[in-house]
Write an enzyme that holds these catalytic residues in place. Sequence first.
Site, PDB file in Angstrom:
ATOM      1  N   LEU A 299       0.843  -1.199   0.000  1.00  0.00           N
ATOM      2  CA  LEU A 299       0.000   0.000   0.000  1.00  0.00           C
ATOM      3  C   LEU A 299       0.885   1.259   0.000  1.00  0.00           C
ATOM      4  CD1 LEU A 299      -2.827   1.323   0.266  1.00  0.00           C
ATOM      5  CD2 LEU A 299      -2.530   1.205   2.756  1.00  0.00           C
TER       6      LEU A 299
ATOM      7  N   TRP B 247       8.599   0.162   1.926  1.00  0.00           N
ATOM      8  CA  TRP B 247       8.450  -0.277   3.312  1.00  0.00           C
ATOM      9  C   TRP B 247       7.543  -1.501   3.431  1.00  0.00           C
ATOM     10  CZ3 TRP B 247      12.109   1.813   5.914  1.00  0.00           C
ATOM     11  CH2 TRP B 247      12.502   3.124   5.669  1.00  0.00           C
TER      12      TRP B 247
ATOM     13  N   CYS C  13      -8.280  -3.918   5.742  1.00  0.00           N
ATOM     14  CA  CYS C  13      -7.169  -4.827   6.074  1.00  0.00           C
ATOM     15  C   CYS C  13      -6.360  -4.242   7.228  1.00  0.00           C
ATOM     16  CB  CYS C  13      -6.229  -5.005   4.882  1.00  0.00           C
ATOM     17  SG  CYS C  13      -7.016  -5.609   3.401  1.00  0.00           S
TER      18      CYS C  13
ATOM     19  N   GLN D 236      13.453   3.838  45.592  1.00  0.00           N
ATOM     20  CA  GLN D 236      12.121   4.355  45.240  1.00  0.00           C
ATOM     21  C   GLN D 236      12.011   4.701  43.758  1.00  0.00           C
ATOM     22  OE1 GLN D 236      11.158   7.612  47.828  1.00  0.00           O
ATOM     23  NE2 GLN D 236      10.877   6.317  49.607  1.00  0.00           N
TER      24      GLN D 236
ATOM     25  N   GLU E  44       1.048   0.898  10.354  1.00  0.00           N
ATOM     26  CA  GLU E  44      -0.387   0.643  10.603  1.00  0.00           C
ATOM     27  C   GLU E  44      -1.072   1.880  11.168  1.00  0.00           C
ATOM     28  OE1 GLU E  44      -1.743  -2.011   9.640  1.00  0.00           O
ATOM     29  OE2 GLU E  44      -0.021  -3.323   9.337  1.00  0.00           O
ATOM     30  N   GLY E  45      -0.699   3.054  10.631  1.00  0.00           N
ATOM     31  CA  GLY E  45      -1.255   4.311  11.123  1.00  0.00           C
ATOM     32  C   GLY E  45      -0.350   4.836  12.224  1.00  0.00           C
TER      33      GLY E  45
HETATM   34  C1  LIG Z   1       9.218  -1.623   9.459  1.00  0.00           C
HETATM   35  C2  LIG Z   1       8.078  -1.126   8.640  1.00  0.00           C
HETATM   36  C3  LIG Z   1       7.252  -2.034   7.993  1.00  0.00           C
HETATM   37  C4  LIG Z   1       6.198  -1.580   7.189  1.00  0.00           C
HETATM   38  N1  LIG Z   1       5.421  -2.500   6.518  1.00  0.00           N
HETATM   39  C5  LIG Z   1       4.498  -2.053   5.613  1.00  0.00           C
HETATM   40  C6  LIG Z   1       3.775  -2.987   4.792  1.00  0.00           C
HETATM   41  O1  LIG Z   1       3.923  -4.211   4.917  1.00  0.00           O
HETATM   42  N2  LIG Z   1       2.933  -2.496   3.855  1.00  0.00           N
HETATM   43  C7  LIG Z   1       2.720  -1.164   3.680  1.00  0.00           C
HETATM   44  O2  LIG Z   1       1.942  -0.797   2.798  1.00  0.00           O
HETATM   45  N3  LIG Z   1       3.382  -0.266   4.460  1.00  0.00           N
HETATM   46  C8  LIG Z   1       4.255  -0.665   5.411  1.00  0.00           C
HETATM   47  N4  LIG Z   1       4.952   0.233   6.195  1.00  0.00           N
HETATM   48  C9  LIG Z   1       4.738   1.662   5.972  1.00  0.00           C
HETATM   49  C10 LIG Z   1       3.977   2.364   7.076  1.00  0.00           C
HETATM   50  O3  LIG Z   1       2.634   1.995   7.072  1.00  0.00           O
HETATM   51  C11 LIG Z   1       4.197   3.889   6.900  1.00  0.00           C
HETATM   52  O4  LIG Z   1       5.541   4.135   7.266  1.00  0.00           O
HETATM   53  C12 LIG Z   1       3.239   4.724   7.699  1.00  0.00           C
HETATM   54  O5  LIG Z   1       1.940   4.656   7.153  1.00  0.00           O
HETATM   55  C13 LIG Z   1       3.668   6.195   7.765  1.00  0.00           C
HETATM   56  O6  LIG Z   1       3.982   6.681   6.512  1.00  0.00           O
HETATM   57  P1  LIG Z   1       5.362   7.455   6.282  1.00  0.00           P
HETATM   58  O7  LIG Z   1       6.465   6.648   6.849  1.00  0.00           O
HETATM   59  O8  LIG Z   1       5.429   7.816   4.858  1.00  0.00           O
HETATM   60  O9  LIG Z   1       5.275   8.759   7.169  1.00  0.00           O
HETATM   61  P2  LIG Z   1       4.534  10.128   6.799  1.00  0.00           P
HETATM   62  O10 LIG Z   1       3.141   9.850   6.386  1.00  0.00           O
HETATM   63  O11 LIG Z   1       5.385  10.912   5.886  1.00  0.00           O
HETATM   64  O12 LIG Z   1       4.494  10.839   8.228  1.00  0.00           O
HETATM   65  C14 LIG Z   1       5.642  11.504   8.780  1.00  0.00           C
HETATM   66  C15 LIG Z   1       5.178  12.188  10.066  1.00  0.00           C
HETATM   67  O13 LIG Z   1       4.149  13.143   9.749  1.00  0.00           O
HETATM   68  C16 LIG Z   1       3.002  12.886  10.508  1.00  0.00           C
HETATM   69  N5  LIG Z   1       1.787  13.228   9.768  1.00  0.00           N
HETATM   70  C17 LIG Z   1       1.417  12.841   8.525  1.00  0.00           C
HETATM   71  N6  LIG Z   1       0.229  13.350   8.203  1.00  0.00           N
HETATM   72  C18 LIG Z   1      -0.182  14.088   9.282  1.00  0.00           C
HETATM   73  C19 LIG Z   1      -1.334  14.863   9.585  1.00  0.00           C
HETATM   74  N7  LIG Z   1      -2.344  14.993   8.725  1.00  0.00           N
HETATM   75  N8  LIG Z   1      -1.393  15.475  10.780  1.00  0.00           N
HETATM   76  C20 LIG Z   1      -0.385  15.355  11.696  1.00  0.00           C
HETATM   77  N9  LIG Z   1       0.723  14.627  11.473  1.00  0.00           N
HETATM   78  C21 LIG Z   1       0.827  14.002  10.275  1.00  0.00           C
HETATM   79  C22 LIG Z   1       3.053  11.381  10.785  1.00  0.00           C
HETATM   80  O14 LIG Z   1       2.245  11.021  11.883  1.00  0.00           O
HETATM   81  C23 LIG Z   1       4.539  11.209  11.058  1.00  0.00           C
HETATM   82  O15 LIG Z   1       4.847  11.599  12.362  1.00  0.00           O
HETATM   83  C24 LIG Z   1       5.959  -0.195   7.059  1.00  0.00           C
HETATM   84  C25 LIG Z   1       6.769   0.722   7.761  1.00  0.00           C
HETATM   85  C26 LIG Z   1       7.805   0.268   8.553  1.00  0.00           C
HETATM   86  C27 LIG Z   1       8.662   1.256   9.279  1.00  0.00           C
END
Ligand SMILES: Cc1cc2nc3c(=O)[nH]c(=O)nc-3n(C[C@H](O)[C@H](O)[C@H](O)COP(=O)(O)OP(=O)(O)OC[C@H]3O[C@@H](n4cnc5c(N)ncnc54)[C@H](O)[C@@H]3O)c2cc1C
Length: 431
Positions: free
Chosen positions: A178, A209, A285, A326, A410-411
């Site tokens: 995705l 990723w 999913c 403590q 996963e969000g």
């Molecule tokens: C080890 C690993 C395994 C993964 N496995 C899969 C997989 O099997 N399949 C798959 O499809 N993906 C996978 N992912 C991807 C994962 O789902 C994404 O990394 C995740 O959705 C976040 O996207 P991004 O990394 O592009 O961050 P970004 O979306 O660029 O976000 C960067 C920062 O900005 C913040 N942000 C973004 N939008 C907003 C908003 N509107 N308001 C406030 N803050 C915001 C985010 O919370 C984050 O702190 C994986 C990631 C990792 C690290």
Amino acid sequence: MAIGARTTANMERRYLLRDRVRSLRDSYPSRTCENHLVSEPIKPGTPDPRDFLGIDALLDGEERLLRDTVRQFVADRVLPDVADWFEAGVFPKEMAREMGALGLLGMHLEGYGCAGTSSVQYGLACLELEAGDSGARSFASVQGSLAMYPIWAFGSEEQKQEWLPRMAAGDLIGCFGLTEADSGSDPSSMRTTARRDGGDWVLNGSKMWITNGGIADVAVVWAQTDEGVRGFVVPTETPGFATNDIHQKLSLRASVTSELVLSDVRLPGDAVLPNVVGMKGPLSCLNEARFGILFGVIGAARACYESALDYSKERTQFDKPIASFQLTQRKLVDMMVGINRGMLVALHLGRKKDAGTLDAAQISFGKLDNVRMALDVARSARSVLGANGITLEYPVIRHMNNLESVFTYEGTNEIHTLILGQAITGESAFS
Ligand SMILES: Cc1cc2nc3c(=O)[nH]c(=O)nc-3n(C[C@H](O)[C@H](O)[C@H](O)COP(=O)(O)OP(=O)(O)OC[C@H]3O[C@@H](n4cnc5c(N)ncnc54)[C@H](O)[C@@H]3O)c2cc1C
């Protein structure tokens, strides 16, 4: 062997998980599980430090049996080697068949060789796997909730027959594509496309990723089409499909994470998942997988807390065990309270899921709070272990680093906050 014959052979392997669990349990007659959470009688007035609220008593016998069996599997097959896997940056592919033989893959799905367990049982299995390592739980989550679930929920009967039994057995590994490099928290902005060409579909783009990507036999890929976002079942041997593993990770090292590259990947017309169009497909999913995570991270937190508790009683400074200070007790108590609270939340959400009354925003509640709690526990436990806490000799820093990924995938923590904010105010703050 023809696909039809293979499918029939696999369909004959429909054991219920509980049968497998019982036979596996029988094969460990002389072993007693050393973990104190197992079968420890609850004595009123003497709370067990490892199950302070006596939550074990809220599980039925079948749930405890399954939980104990997965815990034993993790003790035998994950814990002895996981530090080496983490250091080497590998997840052994053969674990797929071992998890499949135990019935852990797609375990909460009905039919097609899947065990058909309850949601609570699925959650407990995730918890025990993640007490081993988030990589092991991620493998099972991706296989069951992200790769098998969309085929099970949105696939044609032919697709289900062709893929699910072999995936349940661990003969085939799946992944879920995705996220893209420029499309993470907002997956609807994805650029991967699927266009019709005669009776075929042609896919172009890339995914980033992707857990299990480099070891997958089949990828569920989400792409933009003229009709909206659609899901495709892509055998990874299809010409034009390639993967590049992501290296230099310092988190989830015992898990394969990859880029998927799709260059004119030509698929037959029936490769599309016929029964869903739009973001509802991938998001449903994610809900399944997030549910596993809100249980799973309690396992990681528990492993960190127990490690810190044991260490604090053995480690002496200023002529006293550090458990007697403590400041250390404050850390241990915060960990224990967080884990018990998280378990109650998970169990409540699990019971609601089994009753069919669980809302997606309530899953966000559990994912947000339990992952945050687990990360706090891991960081605090790391400090209790002092310098020893930075080595792989203890599980703590491995869990701590893993949980940074779980906090993001996963969000993200922020996205779940926005989902909850919208649920309670009626206002969307996403953009
Ligand atoms: C080890 C690993 C395994 C993964 N496995 C899969 C997989 O099997 N399949 C798959 O499809 N993906 C996978 N992912 C991807 C994962 O789902 C994404 O990394 C995740 O959705 C976040 O996207 P991004 O990394 O592009 O961050 P970004 O979306 O660029 O976000 C960067 C920062 O900005 C913040 N942000 C973004 N939008 C907003 C908003 N509107 N308001 C406030 N803050 C915001 C985010 O919370 C984050 O702190 C994986 C990631 C990792 C690290």
